[in-house]
Design an enzyme around this catalytic site. Structure first.
Site, PDB file in Angstrom:
ATOM      1  N   ASP A 230      11.901   1.801   1.235  1.00 28.28           N
ATOM      2  CA  ASP A 230      11.812   0.405   0.822  1.00 28.28           C
ATOM      3  C   ASP A 230      11.196  -0.398   1.966  1.00 28.28           C
ATOM      4  O   ASP A 230      10.813   0.171   3.003  1.00 28.28           O
ATOM      5  CB  ASP A 230      13.187  -0.162   0.451  1.00 28.28           C
ATOM      6  CG  ASP A 230      13.097  -1.224  -0.649  1.00 28.28           C
ATOM      7  OD1 ASP A 230      12.184  -2.063  -0.582  1.00 28.28           O
ATOM      8  OD2 ASP A 230      13.935  -1.203  -1.564  1.00 28.28           O
ATOM      9  N   GLY A 256       7.863   1.110   3.808  1.00 27.60           N
ATOM     10  CA  GLY A 256       6.488   1.147   3.341  1.00 27.60           C
ATOM     11  C   GLY A 256       6.318   0.404   2.032  1.00 27.60           C
ATOM     12  O   GLY A 256       7.236  -0.285   1.560  1.00 27.60           O
ATOM     13  N   ASP A 257       5.135   0.546   1.434  1.00 24.80           N
ATOM     14  CA  ASP A 257       4.750  -0.141   0.214  1.00 24.80           C
ATOM     15  C   ASP A 257       4.396   0.912  -0.831  1.00 24.80           C
ATOM     16  O   ASP A 257       3.481   1.718  -0.621  1.00 24.80           O
ATOM     17  CB  ASP A 257       3.538  -1.041   0.498  1.00 24.80           C
ATOM     18  CG  ASP A 257       3.092  -1.853  -0.708  1.00 24.80           C
ATOM     19  OD1 ASP A 257       3.480  -1.514  -1.845  1.00 24.80           O
ATOM     20  OD2 ASP A 257       2.332  -2.819  -0.520  1.00 24.80           O
ATOM     21  N   PHE A 258       5.128   0.928  -1.949  1.00 21.27           N
ATOM     22  CA  PHE A 258       4.884   1.994  -2.924  1.00 21.27           C
ATOM     23  C   PHE A 258       3.540   1.871  -3.623  1.00 21.27           C
ATOM     24  O   PHE A 258       3.112   2.784  -4.328  1.00 21.27           O
ATOM     25  CB  PHE A 258       6.024   2.153  -3.927  1.00 21.27           C
ATOM     26  CG  PHE A 258       6.440   0.915  -4.694  1.00 21.27           C
ATOM     27  CD1 PHE A 258       5.554  -0.072  -5.060  1.00 21.27           C
ATOM     28  CD2 PHE A 258       7.771   0.755  -5.071  1.00 21.27           C
ATOM     29  CE1 PHE A 258       5.944  -1.178  -5.784  1.00 21.27           C
ATOM     30  CE2 PHE A 258       8.186  -0.355  -5.800  1.00 21.27           C
ATOM     31  CZ  PHE A 258       7.269  -1.324  -6.155  1.00 21.27           C
ATOM     32  N   HIS A 276       9.732  -1.341 -14.852  1.00 18.77           N
ATOM     33  CA  HIS A 276       9.751  -2.492 -15.774  1.00 18.77           C
ATOM     34  C   HIS A 276       9.280  -3.786 -15.114  1.00 18.77           C
ATOM     35  O   HIS A 276       8.977  -4.754 -15.804  1.00 18.77           O
ATOM     36  CB  HIS A 276      11.139  -2.664 -16.416  1.00 18.77           C
ATOM     37  CG  HIS A 276      12.202  -3.174 -15.498  1.00 18.77           C
ATOM     38  ND1 HIS A 276      13.422  -3.644 -15.960  1.00 18.77           N
ATOM     39  CD2 HIS A 276      12.254  -3.310 -14.144  1.00 18.77           C
ATOM     40  CE1 HIS A 276      14.155  -4.029 -14.940  1.00 18.77           C
ATOM     41  NE2 HIS A 276      13.467  -3.831 -13.833  1.00 18.77           N
TER      42      HIS A 276
END
Length: 367
Positions: A230, A256-258, A276
């Protein structure tokens, strides 16, 4: 978060929950048949008032103030700093909709519904605090924009994305995070009990936030190690929760950044209520990044509320509207829609596990 020993929340079976909702829907349907339709429309229109009253009750911590017994409105007002007459009138209205009770002597007390608003309750006040907040209500006031354009009303109102708003308003973001954590707490026992985790060695919780779900899974399965992925600010809070559950030594933390990349090294990846939030294009980016991190036959586990046409469960359609109006053109999806996204990202959907409550876990494997 309490420092005391962890007690798993009650976990009614899915059949019990759906049966109760079906019965409730049937009773309401009968009542609608004998209620003048004009009155039904008026009641629907006034529903915004319910939201705001419960929001204020949660924000003022009224249920906590009443924990030790009933109080009259002047005393409640003294403890909360509210206007006595205004508070009494709001409490009177809340009693009428089944939130709080009123004694014969005029004092107000908790009932089974209002007790959910206590700070130490399973549900807690964060969910109504978030939904009734002015910045959230302003977005819903522009629903027409979303319906006409398909674009986020929140971004139109605030000039930034939902997540960008929280970067500028961290206090509001903390309330939202707490609300989502409380919801995850409801699902954790059912997810952790699934047999799939017996076959997994290392689980990565993607955008796992507070660590609530990962902590519950690791506590249930001592052989497992975990990875929480995250943003850096969220990982610090998660460390405390994992320490509380005595599983910190079995978990690593990766920031990090997904949308850019997801760390390799696990044989199962978990996405709970992540897809969602996003439209199909961005959801595909997340799924493809998961696939790049995985070896063939590694598992991807997705927890979502699936869209169905069952009249017993309209909440999923309300949440779908929330995703469309407030988030970045997100949506609740059907099983068929999720299967299509998984296939395009390089996964085969293998098993669908209905969870206690109303969420569903979809188990896929990497091709």
């Amino acid at each position: 978060m309490s420092d005391g020993p962890y007690t798993p929340p009650p976990n009614p079976g899915r059949f019990v929950v759906q049966s109760m909702l079906a019965l409730r829907a049937a009773v309401l349907k009968v009542l609608d048949l004998i209620t003048p339709p004009e009155l039904t429309v008026v009641e629907h229109t006034l529903a915004v008032m319910r939201t705001q009253m419960v929001h204020v009750a949660a924000k003022l911590k009224l249920a906590d103030h009443l924990e030790n017994g009933p109080l009259d409105a002047p005393e409640l007002a003294r403890r909360t700093g509210a206007h006595p007459d205004a508070l009494e009138r709001m409490m009177r209205a809340l009693v009428q909709i089944g939130v709080f009770r009123r004694e014969r002597d005029g004092r107000f007390g908790n009932n089974r519904v209002s007790r959910v608003l206590r700070a130490n309750a399973l549900g807690g006040p964060a969910f109504p605090e978030y939904f009734g907040a002015s910045y959230h209500a302003h977005a819903w006031a522009e629903l027409e924009h979303t319906v006409m354009t398909g674009k986020s009303a929140f971004e139109r109102v605030h000039g930034t994305s939902f997540w960008g708003y929280f970067e500028k308003h961290p206090d509001q973001g903390a309330t939202f995070d707490e609300a989502m954590s409380r919801i995850t707490e409801l699902d954790t026992p059912g997810v952790a009990a699934l047999p799939v985790f017996r076959e997994v060695k290392k689980l990565c919780d993607v955008a796992g936030g507070s660590g609530m779900l990962l902590a519950g899974i690791l506590a249930k399965h001592p052989h497992l190690s975990g990875m929480l992925f995250d943003q850096p600010a969220r990982l610090e809070d998660a460390r405390a929760r994992l320490r509380q559950r005595n599983v910190l030594s079995r978990c690593e933390f990766v920031s990090g950044d997904f949308f850019e990349a997801i760390p390799a090294g696990a044989d199962a990846y978990l996405l709970k209520d992540i897809l969602h939030d996003w439209d199909d294009a961005r959801s595909l980016t997340i799924l493809k990044n998961c696939r790049r991190a995985m070896n063939p036959n590694h598992r991807l586990l997705i927890v979502e509320l699936l869209v169905t046409d069952q009249p017993a469960y309209p909440m999923v359609h309300f949440l779908d509207m929330e995703m469309m109006t407030v988030l970045s053109e997100g949506r609740q999806r059907t099983e068929v829609q999720l299967r299509g996204l998984l296939d395009e990202a390089g996964f085969d959907l293998r098993t669908v596990h209905p969870l206690p409550g109303l969420s569903t876990l979809l188990e896929a494997t990497a091709r």
